[in-house]
Enzyme design. Structure first.
Site, PDB file in Angstrom:
ATOM      1  CE  LYS A 185      -0.540   1.975   4.240  1.00 23.05           C
ATOM      2  NZ  LYS A 185      -1.165   2.585   5.333  1.00 23.05           N
ATOM      3  CG  HIS A 215       0.275  -4.581   7.512  1.00 20.36           C
ATOM      4  ND1 HIS A 215       0.463  -3.411   6.841  1.00 20.36           N
ATOM      5  CD2 HIS A 215       0.237  -4.270   8.812  1.00 20.36           C
ATOM      6  CE1 HIS A 215       0.535  -2.423   7.722  1.00 20.36           C
ATOM      7  NE2 HIS A 215       0.411  -2.912   8.921  1.00 20.36           N
ATOM      8  CD  GLU A 253      -1.073   5.848  13.587  1.00 16.17           C
ATOM      9  OE1 GLU A 253       0.158   5.900  13.693  1.00 16.17           O
ATOM     10  OE2 GLU A 253      -1.691   6.082  12.539  1.00 16.17           O
ATOM     11  CG  HIS A 277      -5.288  -0.137   7.463  1.00 15.60           C
ATOM     12  ND1 HIS A 277      -4.676  -1.134   6.738  1.00 15.60           N
ATOM     13  CD2 HIS A 277      -4.307   0.739   7.783  1.00 15.60           C
ATOM     14  CE1 HIS A 277      -3.399  -0.853   6.619  1.00 15.60           C
ATOM     15  NE2 HIS A 277      -3.146   0.269   7.241  1.00 15.60           N
TER      16      HIS A 277
END
Ligand code: NDP
Length: 519
Positions: A185, A215, A253, A277
């Site tokens: 990506k 991932h 985050e 995601h």
């Protein structure tokens, strides 16, 4: 639950291996499928992804017996290195990692090679092809190649094109040898660029050869969503608009833009987190049961979810989306700068570092159930989770005892940093009176005795095994972009209607507007 003393935390210990038939389910699942012998070719092997993620993942797979008996890893980049220098670099970076057994490092390094290439030089890639034939003879890799594009995205098309011209995408029907392409990506920066990249790829590789990575999908808890939903009969009847009030998917985050300002300024949170995601997590929660747990039926169902998302009314974007950018603040007791003061960021940047959107899925299962998708940088804590909020009981017979309403049931998939599932429900507080209280029942992956694979390990194993389940098919990639592109373009065009971009302090829960969106 007998004997539980703690008020709100009752840990359900999983009992593995208690099966009803003679054979345990663990045994049925132990379908060990050693990957075919292969050469793993990392294009861009001098870079960050290779040293921080790919090589450590490959080494751990090697230690734990997941690598094929015959394999070679060939690093390619412009940097001038020879095999020995590359092996030395790999050994040094692995030795810096914590916790890995280094006793097999020399054995592993013996399978590493390096080729200097210019990314647009067909001759270099033809030489690589000859080199790989030599590797086949030396290591018994049988003509199978896994090409991993670990280069900046603007080079993808160039490299895929020269690979095609050099014959590296060719597979052999007679020998059964394969060639696979792993694309990192970001896959394009909008619908147009994604379609163009897919067109270039299609000219050289068939869809069965292409592995577009996300991932996130390889994390244990993410993979578990489908098992949880479709291997238990008790949840699926509740998994719909009759019983679910709303769904929250959030990826918070504490980190800021770090050293990626160049990339992030162009990308922003919508491209960086939502196109891949967040949309993928949404598909796993919302999809219908596929006919089989195989890549194509699963990917078909995911695509249907994205097709069913209600397009946003671009005239009234503020009803469905809040975007924000972080100001300075404190995180873990440390002062952190505003996004606009980060190195490499335009002091007047309008790039969003936070977004929350209210999404509706127009189908029978989900009509009018809001899905709140949010992600941001420099927030109060690092946490990715999916919350399934069930509806209140229709009528509380305990209203005379506890006054207000009873907390509704809530099921949470914690994805990172902790991987666990928690279900809250009401139970009687011990004592002489009937008094309901919330109980939390948890299953944590830490308490599972099974071996877990880190996301990049799982991704690499699946590529070597030819399992495309966790990878984005062309249509899915383009469907995600076709939903988001008008929105991104509109946000970019109209940020100077600055009502849309809200600023939030680092270390907070995001812009104030998020609460309004939920009402
Ligand atoms: P890097 O910026 O480290 O680049 C990888 C290699 O590409 C470099 O070592 C360099 O090798 C070559 N390269 C870099 N810039 C240029 C340039 N301008 N022109 C020609 N060659 C260049 O990338 P990463 O390793 O961080 O990432 C690789 C891919 O993986 C990217 O697509 C990224 O989006 C994706 N990714 C990365 C993650 C990470 O954690 N790093 C996480 C998720 C995805 P040389 O000069 O020797 O040829």
């Amino acid at each position: 639950m007998t004997g539980q003393k703690r008020e709100d935390l009752s840990v359900l210990k999983p009992e593995f291996g208690r099966e009803t038939s003679g054979e345990s389910m663990d045994d049925q699942c132990r379908e060990v499928r050693p990957a075919d012998p292969c050469a793993i070719v990392i294009i861009g092997a001098s870079g960050d992804l290779t040293s921080r993620k790919l090589i450590p993942a490959l080494y751990r797979l090697f230690l734990n017996g997941y690598m094929p008996v015959s394999f070679a890893i060939v690093g390619c980049a412009r940097k001038k290195l020879d095999n020995e220098a590359f092996r030395q670099l790999v050994k040094e970076s692995l030795a810096k990692g914590v916790g890995d057994d280094l006793s097999k490092l020399d054995h592993f390094a013996g399978n590493l090679y390096y080729r200097t290439v210019e990314y647009d030089d067909k001759e270099n890639f033809k030489e690589l092809s000859c080199f790989l034939s030599d590797i086949d003879k030396k290591h018994g890799t049988a003509g199978n190649r896994l090409f991993y594009l670990a280069i900046p995205p603007f080079l993808y098309e160039t490299v895929v094109h020269v690979m095609g011209e050099a014959g590296l995408s060719r597979e052999s029907r007679t020998s059964g040898s394969w060639s696979r392409l792993v694309v990192e990506k970001p896959f394009g920066s909008d619908l147009k660029t994604a379609v163009k990249l897919n067109d270039v790829i299609k000219r050289c590789f068939s869809e069965q050869q292409v592995y577009r990575i996300d991932h996130y999908l390889a994390k244990e808890t993410v993979q578990n969503i489908l098992v949880f939903r479709f291997a238990n009969s008790i949840f699926e009847p509740l998994w719909n608009r009759q019983h679910i009030e709303h769904v929250e998917i959030s990826a918070a985050e504490t980190l800021g833009v770090e050293h990626r300002a160049g990339y992030y300024e162009k990308s922003g949170i919508l491209r960086d987190m939502f196109q891949n995601h967040m949309m993928q997590l949404l598909t796993l929660v919302a999809m219908e049961p596929p006919a089989h747990f195989r890549p194509e039926p699963v990917r078909d169902e995911k695509a249907k979810v994205i097709q069913s998302i209600r397009p946003f009314d671009l005239e009234h974007l503020e009803e469905n989306i809040v975007i924000g950018q972080y100001l300075s603040g404190n995180i873990d007791g440390k002062k952190v700068p505003a996004y606009r003061d980060e190195t490499g960021v335009d002091p007047l940047s309008l790039t969003p570092t936070f977004a929350m959107m209210k999404v509706f899925i127009d189908n029978w299962r989900w009509q009018d159930v809001p899905f709140y998708l949010s992600s941001g940088k420099r927030l109060a804590e690092k946490k990715t989770k999916i919350v399934i909020q069930f509806k209140d009981v229709p009528h509380s017979i305990f209203r005379d005892i506890i006054g207000g309403s009873i907390s509704a049931n809530c099921l949470t998939f914690f994805i990172q940093p902790i991987e666990k599932i928690a279900l809250t429900f009401q139970a009687k507080k011990p004592g002489s009176t009937i008094c309901p209280r919330s109980i939390n029942m948890e299953f944590s992956y830490d308490s599972d005795s099974g071996e877990t694979l880190e996301a990049y390990e799982k991704v690499l194993v699946d590529c070597m095994n030819g399992d495309q389940m966790l990878f984005l098919r062309q249509d899915l990639e383009e469907l995600c972009w076709s939903f988001l592109t008008p929105l991104i373009e509109d946000c970019e065009k109209c940020v100077d209607k600055s009502s849309l971009l809200q600023f939030y302090g680092s270390g907070t829960r995001g812009p104030e507007g998020v609460e309004k969106l939920k009402t």
